[in-house]
Design a protein around this motif. Structure first.
Motif, PDB file in Angstrom:
ATOM      1  N   LEU A  84       3.396  -1.297 -63.658  1.00  0.00           N
ATOM      2  CA  LEU A  84       3.932  -0.824 -62.387  1.00  0.00           C
ATOM      3  C   LEU A  84       4.829   0.370 -62.673  1.00  0.00           C
ATOM      4  O   LEU A  84       5.745   0.285 -63.500  1.00  0.00           O
ATOM      5  CB  LEU A  84       4.736  -1.923 -61.690  1.00  0.00           C
ATOM      6  N   LEU A  85       4.566   1.485 -62.005  1.00  0.00           N
ATOM      7  CA  LEU A  85       5.427   2.661 -62.093  1.00  0.00           C
ATOM      8  C   LEU A  85       6.136   2.837 -60.756  1.00  0.00           C
ATOM      9  O   LEU A  85       5.484   2.852 -59.705  1.00  0.00           O
ATOM     10  CB  LEU A  85       4.603   3.917 -62.396  1.00  0.00           C
ATOM     11  N   THR A  86       7.452   2.958 -60.798  1.00  0.00           N
ATOM     12  CA  THR A  86       8.205   3.170 -59.562  1.00  0.00           C
ATOM     13  C   THR A  86       8.889   4.533 -59.612  1.00  0.00           C
ATOM     14  O   THR A  86       9.453   4.925 -60.633  1.00  0.00           O
ATOM     15  CB  THR A  86       9.259   2.066 -59.336  1.00  0.00           C
ATOM     16  N   PHE A  87       8.819   5.250 -58.509  1.00  0.00           N
ATOM     17  CA  PHE A  87       9.399   6.581 -58.383  1.00  0.00           C
ATOM     18  C   PHE A  87      10.380   6.564 -57.214  1.00  0.00           C
ATOM     19  O   PHE A  87      10.046   6.085 -56.126  1.00  0.00           O
ATOM     20  CB  PHE A  87       8.326   7.633 -58.109  1.00  0.00           C
ATOM     21  N   THR A  88      11.570   7.088 -57.423  1.00  0.00           N
ATOM     22  CA  THR A  88      12.593   7.120 -56.384  1.00  0.00           C
ATOM     23  C   THR A  88      12.820   8.549 -55.925  1.00  0.00           C
ATOM     24  O   THR A  88      13.049   9.449 -56.742  1.00  0.00           O
ATOM     25  CB  THR A  88      13.922   6.538 -56.889  1.00  0.00           C
ATOM     26  N   GLY A  89      12.741   8.756 -54.607  1.00  0.00           N
ATOM     27  CA  GLY A  89      12.964  10.074 -54.033  1.00  0.00           C
ATOM     28  C   GLY A  89      14.333  10.185 -53.390  1.00  0.00           C
ATOM     29  O   GLY A  89      15.247   9.404 -53.696  1.00  0.00           O
ATOM     30  N   PRO A  90      14.518  11.142 -52.481  1.00  0.00           N
ATOM     31  CA  PRO A  90      15.812  11.341 -51.821  1.00  0.00           C
ATOM     32  C   PRO A  90      16.294  10.074 -51.127  1.00  0.00           C
ATOM     33  O   PRO A  90      15.502   9.332 -50.535  1.00  0.00           O
ATOM     34  CB  PRO A  90      15.515  12.449 -50.806  1.00  0.00           C
ATOM     35  N   HIS A  91      17.614   9.854 -51.182  1.00  0.00           N
ATOM     36  CA  HIS A  91      18.194   8.659 -50.556  1.00  0.00           C
ATOM     37  C   HIS A  91      19.670   8.903 -50.293  1.00  0.00           C
ATOM     38  O   HIS A  91      20.290   9.746 -50.937  1.00  0.00           O
ATOM     39  CB  HIS A  91      18.021   7.432 -51.464  1.00  0.00           C
ATOM     40  N   SER A  92      20.243   8.159 -49.341  1.00  0.00           N
ATOM     41  CA  SER A  92      21.674   8.299 -49.074  1.00  0.00           C
ATOM     42  C   SER A  92      22.159   7.201 -48.136  1.00  0.00           C
ATOM     43  O   SER A  92      21.394   6.652 -47.331  1.00  0.00           O
ATOM     44  CB  SER A  92      21.980   9.663 -48.453  1.00  0.00           C
ATOM     45  N   TYR A  93      23.440   6.914 -48.239  1.00  0.00           N
ATOM     46  CA  TYR A  93      24.111   5.951 -47.359  1.00  0.00           C
ATOM     47  C   TYR A  93      24.244   6.539 -45.964  1.00  0.00           C
ATOM     48  O   TYR A  93      24.537   7.728 -45.794  1.00  0.00           O
ATOM     49  CB  TYR A  93      25.494   5.639 -47.932  1.00  0.00           C
ATOM     50  N   VAL A  94      24.044   5.688 -44.965  1.00  0.00           N
ATOM     51  CA  VAL A  94      24.207   6.092 -43.569  1.00  0.00           C
ATOM     52  C   VAL A  94      25.390   5.334 -42.981  1.00  0.00           C
ATOM     53  O   VAL A  94      25.347   4.108 -42.829  1.00  0.00           O
ATOM     54  CB  VAL A  94      22.935   5.799 -42.743  1.00  0.00           C
ATOM     55  N   SER A  95      26.458   6.043 -42.657  1.00  0.00           N
ATOM     56  CA  SER A  95      27.645   5.421 -42.050  1.00  0.00           C
ATOM     57  C   SER A  95      27.451   5.293 -40.541  1.00  0.00           C
ATOM     58  O   SER A  95      26.933   6.220 -39.896  1.00  0.00           O
ATOM     59  CB  SER A  95      28.883   6.267 -42.334  1.00  0.00           C
ATOM     60  N   PRO A  96      27.874   4.182 -39.951  1.00  0.00           N
ATOM     61  CA  PRO A  96      27.754   4.022 -38.495  1.00  0.00           C
ATOM     62  C   PRO A  96      28.515   5.076 -37.700  1.00  0.00           C
ATOM     63  O   PRO A  96      28.248   5.254 -36.508  1.00  0.00           O
ATOM     64  CB  PRO A  96      28.330   2.621 -38.251  1.00  0.00           C
ATOM     65  N   THR A  97      29.467   5.777 -38.331  1.00  0.00           N
ATOM     66  CA  THR A  97      30.188   6.824 -37.607  1.00  0.00           C
ATOM     67  C   THR A  97      29.243   7.910 -37.117  1.00  0.00           C
ATOM     68  O   THR A  97      29.521   8.583 -36.112  1.00  0.00           O
ATOM     69  CB  THR A  97      31.271   7.464 -38.503  1.00  0.00           C
ATOM     70  N   VAL A  98      28.115   8.089 -37.810  1.00  0.00           N
ATOM     71  CA  VAL A  98      27.149   9.118 -37.427  1.00  0.00           C
ATOM     72  C   VAL A  98      26.398   8.711 -36.160  1.00  0.00           C
ATOM     73  O   VAL A  98      25.984   9.558 -35.372  1.00  0.00           O
ATOM     74  CB  VAL A  98      26.150   9.361 -38.577  1.00  0.00           C
ATOM     75  N   TYR A  99      26.246   7.402 -35.943  1.00  0.00           N
ATOM     76  CA  TYR A  99      25.455   6.927 -34.816  1.00  0.00           C
ATOM     77  C   TYR A  99      26.114   7.252 -33.473  1.00  0.00           C
ATOM     78  O   TYR A  99      25.456   7.495 -32.479  1.00  0.00           O
ATOM     79  CB  TYR A  99      25.254   5.406 -34.899  1.00  0.00           C
ATOM     80  N   GLU A 100      27.458   7.160 -33.453  1.00  0.00           N
ATOM     81  CA  GLU A 100      28.231   7.353 -32.218  1.00  0.00           C
ATOM     82  C   GLU A 100      27.885   6.311 -31.169  1.00  0.00           C
ATOM     83  O   GLU A 100      27.938   6.581 -29.965  1.00  0.00           O
ATOM     84  CB  GLU A 100      28.029   8.772 -31.665  1.00  0.00           C
ATOM     85  N   VAL A 101      27.502   5.131 -31.614  1.00  0.00           N
ATOM     86  CA  VAL A 101      27.254   4.001 -30.712  1.00  0.00           C
ATOM     87  C   VAL A 101      27.863   2.746 -31.336  1.00  0.00           C
ATOM     88  O   VAL A 101      28.031   2.660 -32.554  1.00  0.00           O
ATOM     89  CB  VAL A 101      25.739   3.775 -30.472  1.00  0.00           C
ATOM     90  N   THR A 102      28.197   1.778 -30.493  1.00  0.00           N
ATOM     91  CA  THR A 102      28.727   0.489 -30.928  1.00  0.00           C
ATOM     92  C   THR A 102      28.052  -0.598 -30.106  1.00  0.00           C
ATOM     93  O   THR A 102      27.885  -0.433 -28.890  1.00  0.00           O
ATOM     94  CB  THR A 102      30.252   0.432 -30.726  1.00  0.00           C
ATOM     95  N   PRO A 103      27.695  -1.745 -30.704  1.00  0.00           N
ATOM     96  CA  PRO A 103      27.835  -2.080 -32.124  1.00  0.00           C
ATOM     97  C   PRO A 103      26.805  -1.342 -32.973  1.00  0.00           C
ATOM     98  O   PRO A 103      25.795  -0.847 -32.462  1.00  0.00           O
ATOM     99  CB  PRO A 103      27.589  -3.584 -32.151  1.00  0.00           C
ATOM    100  N   ALA A 104      27.072  -1.291 -34.274  1.00  0.00           N
ATOM    101  CA  ALA A 104      26.174  -0.631 -35.218  1.00  0.00           C
ATOM    102  C   ALA A 104      26.375  -1.252 -36.592  1.00  0.00           C
ATOM    103  O   ALA A 104      27.344  -1.981 -36.823  1.00  0.00           O
ATOM    104  CB  ALA A 104      26.446   0.868 -35.270  1.00  0.00           C
ATOM    105  N   ALA A 105      25.459  -0.973 -37.480  1.00  0.00           N
ATOM    106  CA  ALA A 105      25.559  -1.490 -38.847  1.00  0.00           C
ATOM    107  C   ALA A 105      25.197  -0.382 -39.820  1.00  0.00           C
ATOM    108  O   ALA A 105      24.282   0.403 -39.563  1.00  0.00           O
ATOM    109  CB  ALA A 105      24.625  -2.679 -39.053  1.00  0.00           C
ATOM    110  N   PRO A 106      25.911  -0.301 -40.953  1.00  0.00           N
ATOM    111  CA  PRO A 106      25.559   0.711 -41.955  1.00  0.00           C
ATOM    112  C   PRO A 106      24.231   0.370 -42.612  1.00  0.00           C
ATOM    113  O   PRO A 106      23.771  -0.776 -42.575  1.00  0.00           O
ATOM    114  CB  PRO A 106      26.717   0.631 -42.956  1.00  0.00           C
TER     115      PRO A 106
END
Length: 216
Positions: A84-106
């Motif tokens: 099995l070969l695994t390749f990882t591409g672009p990734h990043s954490y998403v903070s709920p502050t970006v959503y501008e809605v409540t409730p939300a989850a990271p």
């Protein structure tokens, strides 16, 4: 790899592009209960003789890789075995502050490709050198500065006996492109804009992939 339907790649070319842009794979194999599993990070390229310009579905493509022969993983690897070969591409954490809605989850947006296939170990020193040289050409062309390896070929021949090269025939592949598709369009756009304006390279690359998503 479990891939919810909303996170599957819009087109098979996405998986090929991710492998080419992120060629440092994690190779994983079960091994024996007393010494496995094995996992090795190694560079992987499309075989230029058979799949150099590959753009279609991954099954059927041939990849080339190499590792140190002193690695126990090499000793446990057998021609005809499954890897099995695994390749990882672009990734990043998403903070709920970006959503501008409540409730939300990271969450974490990420991209990855898992490729299953059959291994053929290469015994010939000359063929091993071919794999090394093909890898240099592929990486210098995409990531380097056009370094000319000619003056180093003698050095390559000297170290080649310590290199374990292999061909890998792809039998199956799965891609995970988790890019906020579960969110409403306006929220996904806020995530994309936030990532695109970031100083973080991973976030900007993730934003670029989000821009390629089909409109909903």
């Amino acid at each position: 790899m479990f891939v919810p339907s909303s996170y599957r790649e819009p087109d098979s070319s996405w998986m090929v592009d991710l492998i080419r842009a992120n060629p440092l794979a994690l190779a994983a194999a079960n091994g024996r209960p007393e010494d496995g599993p094995f996992a090795t990070h190694l560079p992987v390229i499309f075989d230029p003789d058979t799949s150099g310009e590959w753009t279609g579905e991954l099954p059927g493509a041939t990849l080339l890789g190499h590792m140190n022969r002193a690695n126990p993983h090499w000793g446990a690897l057998q021609s005809g075995s499954v890897l099995l070969l695994t390749f990882t591409g672009p990734h990043s954490y998403v903070s709920p502050t970006v959503y501008e809605v409540t409730p939300a989850a990271p969450t974490w947006n990420f991209t990855a490709v898992h490729v299953r296939g059959v291994v053929e170990k290469i015994d010939s020193v000359q063929e091993t050198l071919g794999v090394v040289e093909s890898t240099v050409r592929a990486f210098e062309g995409r990531f380097g500065d056009g370094w000319d390896m000619t003056a180093s070929l003698g050095y390559f021949r000297k170290i080649a006996p310590a290199v374990g090269a292999f061909r890998f025939t792809v039998t199956g592949a799965e891609g995970m492109f988790k890019l906020s598709q579960e969110q409403p369009g306006e929220v996904r756009e806020r995530v994309r804009e936030s990532f695109g304006q970031s100083a973080c390279t991973y976030k900007r690359e993730t934003a670029g992939l989000m821009s390629r998503l089909p409109s909903t």
